[in-house]
Write an enzyme that holds these catalytic residues in place. Structure first.
Site, mmCIF file in Angstrom:
data_model
loop_
_atom_site.group_PDB
_atom_site.id
_atom_site.type_symbol
_atom_site.label_atom_id
_atom_site.label_comp_id
_atom_site.label_asym_id
_atom_site.label_seq_id
_atom_site.Cartn_x
_atom_site.Cartn_y
_atom_site.Cartn_z
ATOM 1 N N TRP A 186 0.733 -1.340 0.107
ATOM 2 C CA TRP A 186 0.149 -0.040 0.049
ATOM 3 C C TRP A 186 0.889 1.346 0.060
ATOM 4 O O TRP A 186 0.245 2.314 0.009
ATOM 5 C CB TRP A 186 -0.777 -0.112 1.288
ATOM 6 C CG TRP A 186 -0.272 -0.394 2.592
ATOM 7 C CD1 TRP A 186 -0.285 -1.922 2.951
ATOM 8 C CD2 TRP A 186 0.584 0.191 3.334
ATOM 9 N NE1 TRP A 186 0.613 -1.756 4.132
ATOM 10 C CE2 TRP A 186 1.288 -0.493 4.420
ATOM 11 C CE3 TRP A 186 1.186 1.649 3.285
ATOM 12 C CZ2 TRP A 186 1.913 -0.256 5.452
ATOM 13 C CZ3 TRP A 186 2.008 2.114 4.178
ATOM 14 C CH2 TRP A 186 2.338 1.164 5.358
ATOM 15 N N LYS A 197 -2.634 -9.515 -6.793
ATOM 16 C CA LYS A 197 -3.389 -9.050 -5.445
ATOM 17 C C LYS A 197 -2.666 -7.716 -5.027
ATOM 18 O O LYS A 197 -1.540 -7.671 -4.761
ATOM 19 C CB LYS A 197 -3.438 -10.076 -4.507
ATOM 20 C CG LYS A 197 -4.470 -9.770 -3.526
ATOM 21 C CD LYS A 197 -4.428 -10.358 -2.017
ATOM 22 C CE LYS A 197 -2.973 -9.886 -1.406
ATOM 23 N NZ LYS A 197 -3.208 -8.203 -1.041
ATOM 24 N N GLU A 201 -5.415 -4.139 -0.388
ATOM 25 C CA GLU A 201 -6.596 -3.688 -0.058
ATOM 26 C C GLU A 201 -6.885 -2.606 0.756
ATOM 27 O O GLU A 201 -7.873 -1.998 0.476
ATOM 28 C CB GLU A 201 -7.165 -4.972 0.772
ATOM 29 C CG GLU A 201 -7.462 -6.242 0.161
ATOM 30 C CD GLU A 201 -6.324 -7.039 -0.184
ATOM 31 O OE1 GLU A 201 -5.228 -6.667 0.320
ATOM 32 O OE2 GLU A 201 -6.275 -8.074 -0.981
ATOM 33 N N GLY A 238 6.825 -6.535 0.307
ATOM 34 C CA GLY A 238 6.222 -6.039 1.392
ATOM 35 C C GLY A 238 7.197 -6.617 2.501
ATOM 36 O O GLY A 238 8.522 -6.071 2.366
ATOM 37 N N SER A 239 6.667 -6.833 3.852
ATOM 38 C CA SER A 239 7.685 -6.932 4.903
ATOM 39 C C SER A 239 8.518 -8.229 4.907
ATOM 40 O O SER A 239 8.077 -9.393 4.224
ATOM 41 C CB SER A 239 6.930 -6.872 6.319
ATOM 42 O OG SER A 239 5.835 -8.210 6.289
ATOM 43 N N GLU A 261 10.993 -8.200 -2.970
ATOM 44 C CA GLU A 261 11.522 -6.816 -2.548
ATOM 45 C C GLU A 261 10.900 -6.463 -1.170
ATOM 46 O O GLU A 261 9.792 -6.174 -1.169
ATOM 47 C CB GLU A 261 10.821 -5.796 -3.479
ATOM 48 C CG GLU A 261 11.341 -6.178 -4.972
ATOM 49 C CD GLU A 261 12.757 -5.798 -5.197
ATOM 50 O OE1 GLU A 261 13.209 -5.165 -4.470
ATOM 51 O OE2 GLU A 261 13.207 -6.002 -6.390
ATOM 52 N N LEU A 262 11.756 -6.759 -0.319
ATOM 53 C CA LEU A 262 11.296 -6.715 1.232
ATOM 54 C C LEU A 262 11.744 -5.205 1.941
ATOM 55 O O LEU A 262 12.511 -4.487 1.398
ATOM 56 C CB LEU A 262 11.807 -8.039 1.841
ATOM 57 C CG LEU A 262 11.434 -9.218 1.131
ATOM 58 C CD1 LEU A 262 11.679 -10.561 1.813
ATOM 59 C CD2 LEU A 262 9.974 -9.309 0.983
ATOM 60 N N CYS A 316 10.388 1.725 1.925
ATOM 61 C CA CYS A 316 11.299 0.784 2.236
ATOM 62 C C CYS A 316 12.773 1.192 2.241
ATOM 63 O O CYS A 316 13.459 0.411 2.810
ATOM 64 C CB CYS A 316 10.850 -0.692 1.181
ATOM 65 S SG CYS A 316 11.297 -0.359 -0.581
ATOM 66 N N GLU A 355 12.454 -2.479 11.004
ATOM 67 C CA GLU A 355 12.054 -1.354 10.303
ATOM 68 C C GLU A 355 10.994 -0.385 10.735
ATOM 69 O O GLU A 355 9.831 -1.159 11.162
ATOM 70 C CB GLU A 355 11.682 -1.986 8.859
ATOM 71 C CG GLU A 355 11.443 -1.011 7.943
ATOM 72 C CD GLU A 355 10.950 -1.747 6.435
ATOM 73 O OE1 GLU A 355 10.376 -2.750 6.453
ATOM 74 O OE2 GLU A 355 11.262 -1.126 5.517
#
Ligand code: NAD
Length: 475
Positions: free
Chosen positions: A150, A174, A177, A227-228, A249-250, A283, A380
């Site tokens: 997001w 996906k 949301e 994401g994480s 891609e964290l 990030c 983080e």
């Protein structure tokens, strides 16, 4: 003005009929602005079937055809950047200029993939026998699934879509949301640009339910996630159990190292503004500030001064420089970082608290004298908090910068070429920025090492994760 939210499967926009829906909240006002339909099992099966069927044709499409569609989407996105950006600000919170900038810069990503997909070359290997031919082909891997977050809802999605589609793959994505409008806009533009049905499919739902179902499907050949780190590890494990390659891609915990020979005032001003970009929900945001002892006080004074001048507010207000956090759960997350740092001896010299107003606002925050074992220095923060610590020795600061399992971005300020070389060689990071912020352009690779990820997006590496190698030999 906020778009109607839908699934996009097999070239059709599908609304909420009888499906579970989710409220979309404006983080600046806490108002409900939309309803997002969740995909049913049947919807996911339909998306899998459509992506699989479309792949049989799309894999043989010419790079020129793919380039034409990608270029058209780039053009449409430039034309619609204001409207798409407005909606990103509504459901994600960042200032309008940042939202519009995100869309405009991604038009360049689309153009880059349009150009680069015509250069997916194989090679010819000299044979041992002159009658033999040895050819290496690079072919699209197949149906891909992607899960995007997001914080940059447009950027994260379009990069994966362009890479998959440009390589000749089909994709089920996906999106986030919490902030879905950007992905809806992307689907609409590909639809209008003439992308064949089933090449791109968009689904929404409970993240772990969707990813679990799609990754296990034998139709899916490739998994991509931004994401994480903890979620990335779960998805990579599941993909590994089914022998599917991943692009991950964290998160990171990017060190900033400011040496005593740097232009300290310039560095402090630049870093303060960079820190509050997207309210720190980036990030590659600078998150651990190592400042040389000799310039520490000067840096701190300018850094705090610059942050004090930042206008925090609703991203739609023209003077706003920092918006709210993207959702409610990030506010207590920020408070936890600050409280833990203070308990371990840290001093809050600016901010430290949520703003007393409607919306998910947290003030720009600076904490000094932070223990290196504080959560703020090890996890983080993903918010507008900057911890500052001192250093004196170059080898020691490189060791401290490398001490975490992350390795995404890093920032160095120095006017010594020798120091710049030493530190860029020594840092364990996928990206090193010296005296400026230069990452994330379409033509440069973006990605982390260590626990920050696997693979790169952008640059000439961008298609690597979406291709397989086939060796063909004949006499
Ligand atoms: P989270 O880890 O629950 O979710 C992060 C993202 O992953 C969200 O978009 C979510 O929808 C998605 N996700 C979560 N579980 C999933 C699953 N099993 N399958 C597929 N997708 C899944 O955390 P959050 O509260 O949304 O965000 C907080 C943390 O996430 C931050 O601290 C940051 O570390 C990380 N994050 C990183 C990035 C990035 O660009 N690398 C982006 C957003 C969030």
């Amino acid at each position: 003005m906020y778009p109607t939210l839908a699934l996009y499967i097999d070239g059709e926009f599908i609304g909420g009929e009888n499906r579970k829906t989710q409220d979309i909240i404006n983080p600046a006002t806490q108002e409900v602005i939309g309803q997002l339909p969740h995909a049913t099992r049947d919807d996911l099966d339909r998306a899998l079937e459509a992506a699989s069927r479309a792949f049989q044709t799309w894999r043989n499409s010419s790079p020129m055809q793919r380039a034409e569609i990608l270029r058209k989407v780039g053009q449409l996105s430039r034309e619609r950047a204001q409207e798409i950006g407005h909606n990103i600000t509504l459901d994600q919170g960042k200032p309008l200029a940042e939202s519009v900038g995100e869309v405009m810069s991604c038009a360049d990503h689309t153009d880059w993939h349009a150009e680069e997909c015509r250069r997916i070359y194989g090679r010819v290997i000299p044979p041992r026998d002159p009658n033999v031919r040895q050819i290496v082909l690079r072919e699209p891997i197949g149906v891909c699934v992607a899960f995007t977050p997001w914080n940059f809802p447009y950027n994260q999605a379009i990069r994966k879509i362009c890479a998959a589609i440009g390589a000749g793959c089909t994709i089920i994505l996906k999106g986030p949301e919490d902030s879905p409008s950007a992905v809806m806009a992307i689907a609409q533009m590909f639809h209008e640009a003439g992308l064949p049905a089933g090449v791109l499919n968009i689904v929404w739902g409970v993240p772990h339910e969707i990813s679990d179902y799609l990754i296990r499907s034998p139709i899916v050949r490739k998994v991509s996630f931004t994401g994480s780190v903890p979620v990335g590890k779960q998805l990579a494990s599941l993909a590994g159990a089914h022998m599917k390659p991943v692009t991950m891609e964290l998160g990171g915990h990017s060190p900033v190292i400011v040496f005593d020979d740097a232009d300290v005032t310039r560095a402090a001003k630049m870093l303060a503004k960079f820190k509050i970009r997207n309210a720190g929900q980036v990030c590659v945001s600078p998150t651990r500030f190592y400042i040389h002892e000799k310039v520490y006080d000067d840096f701190l004074a300018t850094f705090v001064d610059t942050l004090k001048g930042i206008r925090v507010g609703d991203g739609l207000e023209p003077e706003t420089q920092m918006g709210p956090l993207a959702h409610e759960r990030r506010v207590p997350a920020m408070t936890r970082f600050v409280e833990d740092a203070v308990q371990l001896g840290g001093k809050v010299v600016l901010g430290g608290e949520p703003l007393d107003r409607k919306g998910f606002f947290f003030s720009p925050t600076v904490v000094t004298d932070v223990s290196e074992s504080a959560l703020l220095m090890t996890e983080e923060p993903f918010g507008p908090i900057a911890p500052l610590v001192r250093f004196t020795d170059t080898d020691d600061v490189i060791r401290r910068a490398n001490s975490l399992p992350y390795g995404l971005s890093s920032y160095v300020f120095t006017n010594s070429l020798q120091t710049a070389t030493q530190v860029s060689n020594g840092l364990e990071a996928g990206m090193v920025n010296i005296n400026h912020f230069g990452s994330a352009l379409p033509e440069t690779p973006f990605g982390g090492i260590k626990e920050s990820g696997i693979g790169s997006e952008g640059g000439s590496e961008t298609f690597d994760g979406y291709l397989v190698t086939k060796f063909v030999t004949h006499v």
